[in-house]
Write a protein that holds these residues in place. Structure first.
Motif, mmCIF file in Angstrom:
data_model
loop_
_atom_site.group_PDB
_atom_site.id
_atom_site.type_symbol
_atom_site.label_atom_id
_atom_site.label_comp_id
_atom_site.label_asym_id
_atom_site.label_seq_id
_atom_site.Cartn_x
_atom_site.Cartn_y
_atom_site.Cartn_z
ATOM 1 N N ALA A 135 0.833 -1.209 0.000
ATOM 2 C CA ALA A 135 0.000 0.000 0.000
ATOM 3 C C ALA A 135 0.865 1.256 0.000
ATOM 4 O O ALA A 135 1.951 1.268 0.585
ATOM 5 C CB ALA A 135 -0.918 -0.006 1.222
ATOM 6 N N PRO A 136 0.403 2.320 -0.640
ATOM 7 C CA PRO A 136 1.171 3.576 -0.645
ATOM 8 C C PRO A 136 1.127 4.259 0.716
ATOM 9 O O PRO A 136 0.247 3.988 1.534
ATOM 10 C CB PRO A 136 0.444 4.407 -1.704
ATOM 11 C CG PRO A 136 -0.960 3.897 -1.681
ATOM 12 C CD PRO A 136 -0.859 2.423 -1.395
ATOM 13 N N LYS A 137 2.086 5.153 0.937
ATOM 14 C CA LYS A 137 2.098 5.936 2.161
ATOM 15 C C LYS A 137 0.996 7.003 2.107
ATOM 16 O O LYS A 137 0.656 7.512 1.040
ATOM 17 C CB LYS A 137 3.462 6.622 2.348
ATOM 18 C CG LYS A 137 4.633 5.658 2.502
ATOM 19 C CD LYS A 137 4.584 4.943 3.844
ATOM 20 C CE LYS A 137 5.818 4.052 4.022
ATOM 21 N NZ LYS A 137 5.763 3.283 5.303
ATOM 22 N N LEU A 138 0.452 7.306 3.265
ATOM 23 C CA LEU A 138 -0.554 8.373 3.345
ATOM 24 C C LEU A 138 0.166 9.702 3.549
ATOM 25 O O LEU A 138 0.867 9.889 4.547
ATOM 26 C CB LEU A 138 -1.514 8.118 4.511
ATOM 27 C CG LEU A 138 -2.553 9.203 4.758
ATOM 28 C CD1 LEU A 138 -3.496 9.349 3.566
ATOM 29 C CD2 LEU A 138 -3.353 8.906 6.032
ATOM 30 N N TYR A 160 -4.486 13.125 2.862
ATOM 31 C CA TYR A 160 -5.391 13.096 4.016
ATOM 32 C C TYR A 160 -6.278 14.332 4.045
ATOM 33 O O TYR A 160 -7.471 14.246 4.357
ATOM 34 C CB TYR A 160 -4.591 12.994 5.317
ATOM 35 C CG TYR A 160 -5.479 12.783 6.523
ATOM 36 C CD1 TYR A 160 -6.101 11.553 6.748
ATOM 37 C CD2 TYR A 160 -5.744 13.820 7.416
ATOM 38 C CE1 TYR A 160 -6.941 11.361 7.820
ATOM 39 C CE2 TYR A 160 -6.581 13.633 8.500
ATOM 40 C CZ TYR A 160 -7.181 12.402 8.699
ATOM 41 O OH TYR A 160 -8.025 12.210 9.764
ATOM 42 N N ASP A 161 -5.702 15.477 3.715
ATOM 43 C CA ASP A 161 -6.503 16.707 3.708
ATOM 44 C C ASP A 161 -7.628 16.625 2.677
ATOM 45 O O ASP A 161 -8.714 17.171 2.889
ATOM 46 C CB ASP A 161 -5.610 17.913 3.416
ATOM 47 C CG ASP A 161 -4.743 18.273 4.624
ATOM 48 O OD1 ASP A 161 -4.966 17.691 5.705
ATOM 49 O OD2 ASP A 161 -3.847 19.124 4.471
ATOM 50 N N ARG A 162 -7.369 15.937 1.579
ATOM 51 C CA ARG A 162 -8.439 15.759 0.578
ATOM 52 C C ARG A 162 -9.577 14.922 1.157
ATOM 53 O O ARG A 162 -10.740 15.105 0.805
ATOM 54 C CB ARG A 162 -7.886 15.087 -0.675
ATOM 55 C CG ARG A 162 -6.806 15.875 -1.390
ATOM 56 C CD ARG A 162 -7.312 17.141 -2.026
ATOM 57 N NE ARG A 162 -8.351 16.886 -3.018
ATOM 58 C CZ ARG A 162 -9.070 17.842 -3.614
ATOM 59 N NH1 ARG A 162 -8.860 19.111 -3.275
ATOM 60 N NH2 ARG A 162 -9.977 17.539 -4.498
ATOM 61 N N HIS A 165 -2.517 8.933 9.743
ATOM 62 C CA HIS A 165 -2.601 10.390 9.915
ATOM 63 C C HIS A 165 -2.255 10.812 11.338
ATOM 64 O O HIS A 165 -2.149 12.019 11.614
ATOM 65 C CB HIS A 165 -4.017 10.876 9.590
ATOM 66 C CG HIS A 165 -5.043 10.520 10.631
ATOM 67 N ND1 HIS A 165 -5.736 9.321 10.617
ATOM 68 C CD2 HIS A 165 -5.468 11.176 11.744
ATOM 69 C CE1 HIS A 165 -6.558 9.289 11.659
ATOM 70 N NE2 HIS A 165 -6.415 10.381 12.358
ATOM 71 N N LEU A 166 -2.074 9.848 12.246
ATOM 72 C CA LEU A 166 -1.800 10.195 13.646
ATOM 73 C C LEU A 166 -0.475 10.918 13.811
ATOM 74 O O LEU A 166 -0.209 11.506 14.868
ATOM 75 C CB LEU A 166 -1.815 8.921 14.506
ATOM 76 C CG LEU A 166 -3.152 8.159 14.528
ATOM 77 C CD1 LEU A 166 -3.043 6.917 15.396
ATOM 78 C CD2 LEU A 166 -4.284 9.068 15.016
#
Length: 282
Positions: free
Chosen positions: A228-231, A236-238, A254-255
């Protein structure tokens, strides 16, 4: 109850088909309450029928005038004590169940719970596995026969996490964190949703839960971490924009940059920063 459910269009009573100990406790409480209240209704209607038949007007007592009595200690004690007993009979098991649900299920309390952060955003669900460094959108994978500790919060509106066959519901609120333990006793795919109205997109704020064996879950974790790709913060803002989206998977969370339980206005600031006219889903 089956007839009533069919006639009201409720062909799938998931809350009465529990697949975990939490949902089973809640089902037992529901069935106890329904049965007890049906007993009360039956007693009332039997007494009502008895009185109108026995004391109906008849030709032989057409001129009968009942004596004018005032006060009856026995009757007054009965109609005071009986409601108190009814309240006790309903409240005691309810309170015991509520307190029991604050802890992991007894049968698996010796196991470490899997911690998952569930964040509600209009109108999607973000699930974070902090120990596994995984984040998913609109779907969950969990191991069977292991308690799951959900840490709930919201990026905007007050929502409520509900997985009927596993238990629930519990509120997600911005600026604070609530918790709920759930567990699946067998592999399967279960439906979850937001149970608190949050606007026009509320009806489709749903997700799926895939319960797997321990080995299958560990394999899913390894494959996700590897592929999986990195966030990123931009991605995340999207997700903070209002709207629906599909399922997404990331190998980071996102933590690292936001905790909605401590930063309740994060989504609002992001929406103000991004072009409001470009308020499209992720």
């Amino acid at each position: 109850m089956t007839t009533i459910a069919f006639l009201t269009g409720c062909s799938e009573l998931a809350v009465l088909d529990p697949k975990g100990p939490v949902a089973l406790q809640q089902k037992d409480l529901i069935m106890w309450s329904i049965g007890f209240m049906l007993f009360i209704v039956t007693v009332v209607f039997v007494l009502f029928t008895l009185f109108i038949v026995r004391y109906r007007e008849r030709p032989e007592n057409e001129d009968y005038e009942p004596p004018q009595d005032e006060g009856n200690k026995l009757l007054e004690v009965i109609w005071t004590v009986v409601p108190v007993l009814i309240v006790i009979a309903l409240s005691v098991p309810t309170v015991k169940t509520i307190y029991a649900l604050e802890e992991p299920p007894k049968a698996t309390s010796h196991k470490d719970p899997l911690v998952i952060h569930a964040t509600s955003v209009d109108w999607k669900w973000i699930f974070t596995y902090p120990e596994q460094e995984i984040e998913t959108v609109n779907y969950l994978h969990i191991p069977e026969d292991r308690p799951i500790l959900f840490k709930l919060t919201s990026a905007d509106s007050m929502a409520a996490l509900w997985i009927p066959r596993l238990g629930g519901q519990e509120y997600n609120m911005a600026g604070m964190e609530t918790e709920i333990y759930l567990q699946a006793d067998e592999p399967g795919t279960y439906k979850g949703r937001n149970a608190n109205f949050t606007g026009e997109g509320f009806a489709e704020q749903k997700f799926t839960v895939t319960a797997q064996t321990k080995e299958e879950f560990e394999q899913w974790v390894e494959e996700t971490q590897a592929s999986a790709p990195k966030l990123t913060k931009e991605k995340y803002d999207r997700l903070m924009l209002k709207g629906h989206t599909g399922k997404h998977t990331f190998s980071s969370t996102h933590l690292e940059w936001v905790d909605h339980a401590k930063q309740p206005d994060y989504a609002i600031k992001v929406r103000e920063k991004l072009n409001p006219d470009h308020d499209e889903p992720f």
